[in-house]
Enzyme design. Structure first.
Site, PDB file in Angstrom:
ATOM      1  N   GLN A   1      11.305  82.145  50.235  1.00 52.25           N
ATOM      2  CA  GLN A   1      10.159  82.640  51.019  1.00 52.25           C
ATOM      3  C   GLN A   1       9.760  81.670  52.134  1.00 52.25           C
ATOM      4  OE1 GLN A   1       6.379  82.673  49.060  1.00 52.25           O
ATOM      5  NE2 GLN A   1       5.523  84.270  50.373  1.00 52.25           N
TER       6      GLN A   1
ATOM      7  N   ASP B   1      21.644  77.121  50.993  1.00 53.73           N
ATOM      8  CA  ASP B   1      21.089  77.757  49.795  1.00 53.73           C
ATOM      9  C   ASP B   1      22.212  77.827  48.766  1.00 53.73           C
ATOM     10  OD1 ASP B   1      18.308  79.440  49.436  1.00 53.73           O
ATOM     11  OD2 ASP B   1      19.867  80.104  48.052  1.00 53.73           O
ATOM     12  N   ILE B   2      21.851  78.124  47.544  1.00 56.09           N
ATOM     13  CA  ILE B   2      22.871  78.141  46.483  1.00 56.09           C
ATOM     14  C   ILE B   2      23.838  79.319  46.647  1.00 56.09           C
ATOM     15  CG2 ILE B   2      21.507  79.481  44.820  1.00 56.09           C
ATOM     16  CD1 ILE B   2      22.548  77.331  42.717  1.00 56.09           C
TER      17      ILE B   2
ATOM     18  N   TYR C   1       6.099  73.914  35.564  1.00 55.76           N
ATOM     19  CA  TYR C   1       6.180  73.754  37.017  1.00 55.76           C
ATOM     20  C   TYR C   1       5.197  72.679  37.493  1.00 55.76           C
ATOM     21  CZ  TYR C   1       5.603  75.398  41.916  1.00 55.76           C
ATOM     22  OH  TYR C   1       5.515  75.509  43.275  1.00 55.76           O
TER      23      TYR C   1
ATOM     24  N   LYS D   1       5.952  69.122  39.268  1.00 57.10           N
ATOM     25  CA  LYS D   1       5.418  68.805  40.604  1.00 57.10           C
ATOM     26  C   LYS D   1       4.581  67.517  40.555  1.00 57.10           C
ATOM     27  CE  LYS D   1       7.189  71.990  43.186  1.00 57.10           C
ATOM     28  NZ  LYS D   1       8.194  71.609  44.189  1.00 57.10           N
TER      29      LYS D   1
END
Ligand code: AKB
Length: 318
Positions: free
Chosen positions: A12, A34-35, A142, A146
Site C-alpha cells: 500500500q 518486492d517478493i 506486530y 515495531k
C-alpha cells in the site's frame, strides 16, 4: 549520486512512495523491489527487481551492484496478519531490518527509512494526544516487533552512526493499492463497499477512535523526513505523526454527506481488541518542531477524494 531501493514496493505505501521518489529524483534513481517474481501492475512503469528481504546475500549484491545509497524498507507483516503467524512476523519484521541496518553499518548505505507504527503503544499508554515519549507496552506481535525495531534503529545510530530514520505511521488510507492485514483496514474497505453496495459491516465498534492519515500526507512526510538535514533529526527511534482521528461512526457520517443512503453495521472481531489497545489520537509536536511536519488532509478532504477515486470493480473482482 543518489540511488534509492524500495523494499516491499508492491504494498500500500510502496506503490505510492515509488511514484513520489521517481517524481523527485528521476526514474533512473529509483529501484522498486518486492517478493513477487512478476512486477506488480502498479509498478509496471518502474524499474523493478524481485527481492526477498530475508535473502541477505541477494540484498547485499543488489545494493553493491546498483550503487544503492538509500533504502526504504517497507516489507513487513501488519497487525492482524502477524497475530495469525507470530513467529514468521517476528522473523520478517526483525531479520529484514537487521539485514538492512548491517549493510549501512558496513558502509554500503547512506540512509535508511524504516516504518514504525502506532502499534508500538499499548493498553497502558495515555490514549489521547499520545506523547512522543511515553509508556510503551504493546500487546500485539506486530507492536512488539515495531517497538524492538525502533530501539535497534536508535542503537545502530548511537553505536555505529547509521543514519536511520523512522515514522510511527497511523492507519493509512489510499485508493491506489489496498492495505493488507492491518487493523485499520476498515477505513479503506468502507469506501469500496459504500460505492458498490451502499452499506458496510465494520469489524470495529462504532466508537473506536483511531489515528489515520491520507496516503499523500504519509508519503510526503516520509520523503521530507529522509531529505531533512541529519542534524535536525533529534528522535532516532521513531517520530509520532498525528493524522486524522475518527471513529467508524464519524467516518460513516462523513460518507453519508456524499451518499445519503449509506448504512453501516457493526460486527467486531479479533481486531477490536487490537484497536482498543492503541491510542485514539497522537501528539506530533516533535516532528513539527524538528523537521517542519505539516499535515494537509482532514477528514472532509480525505473522504471526498476517496469516494471520487476508489474503483469497486477491481476490489470486488480480487
Ligand atoms: C495496522 O493496522 O496494522 C497498520 C498500522 C497501524 O500499523 N495499519
Amino acid at each position: 549520486m543518489k540511488k534509492v531501493l524500495v523494499i516491499g514496493a508492491g504494498g500500500q505505501i510502496g506503490t505510492e512512495l515509488v511514484l513520489l521518489l521517481e517524481d523527485k529524483f528521476g526514474k533512473e534513481a529509483v529501484l522498486a523491489s518486492d517478493i513477487k517474481e512478476e512486477c506488480p501492475q502498479a509498478l509496471a512503469h518502474s524499474n523493478y527487481i524481485s527481492l526477498n528481504v530475508l535473502d541477505k546475500e541477494k540484498l547485499s549484491a543488489i545494493v553493491k551492484e546498483e550503487g544503492i545509497t538509500d533504502v526504504y524498507l517497507l516489507a513487513a507483516l501488519l497487525s492482524a496478519t502477524a497475530e495469525k503467524n507470530p513467529k514468521f512476523a517476528w522473523e520478517l519484521n526483525m531479520e529484514g531490518l537487521f539485514n538492512v541496518l548491517d549493510l549501512a553499518k558496513d558502509g554500503h548505505l547512506k540512509k535508511i527509512f524504516w516504518p514504525s507504527s502506532i502499534a508500538v503503544f499499548g493498553p497502558t499508554t495515555p490514549k489521547i494526544n499520545t506523547p512522543q515519549h511515553t509508556i510503551m507496552e504493546p500487546s500485539t506481535v506486530y507492536g512488539i516487533s515495531k517497538q524492538a525495531g525502533e530501539q535497534w534503529c536508535a542503537y545502530y545510530h548511537e553505536k555505529y552512526g547509521v543514519d536511520v530514520r523512522s515514522i510511527r505511521y497511523p492507519g493509512l488510507i489510499s485508493y491506489t493499492s489496498l492495505p493488507g492485514g492491518g487493523t485499520t483496514d476498515y477505513a479503506v474497505d468502507i469506501f469500496y463497499h459504500a460505492k458498490q453496495n451502499g452499506e458496510y459491516t465494520s469489524f470495529l465498534n462504532a466508537d473506536t477512535a483511531l489515528p489515520m492519515m491520507y496516503m499523500d500526507d504519509a508519503v510526503r512526510a516520509t520523503v521530507e523526513l529522509m531529505e531533512a538535514p541529519a542534524e535536525k533529526i533529534k528522535v532516532r527511534n521513531s517520530y509520532n505523526l498525528g493524522g486524522i482521528s475518527f471513529t467508524p461512526e464519524e467516518l460513516s457520517n462523513e460518507i453519508r454527506k456524499h451518499l445519503p443512503s449509506f448504512e453501516i453495521n457493526y460486527a467486531p472481531d479479533f481486531r477490536q481488541e487490537i484497536a482498543s489497545s492503541w491510542p485514539q489520537s497522537i501528539n506530533d509536536d516533535n516532528a513539527v518542531k524538528d523537521w517542519g511536519w505539516k499535515q494537509e488532509y482532514d477528514l472532509k478532504k480525505m473522504v471526498a477524494l476517496m469516494l471520487d477515486k476508489v474503483d469497486p470493480k477491481a476490489y470486488f473482482k480480487g
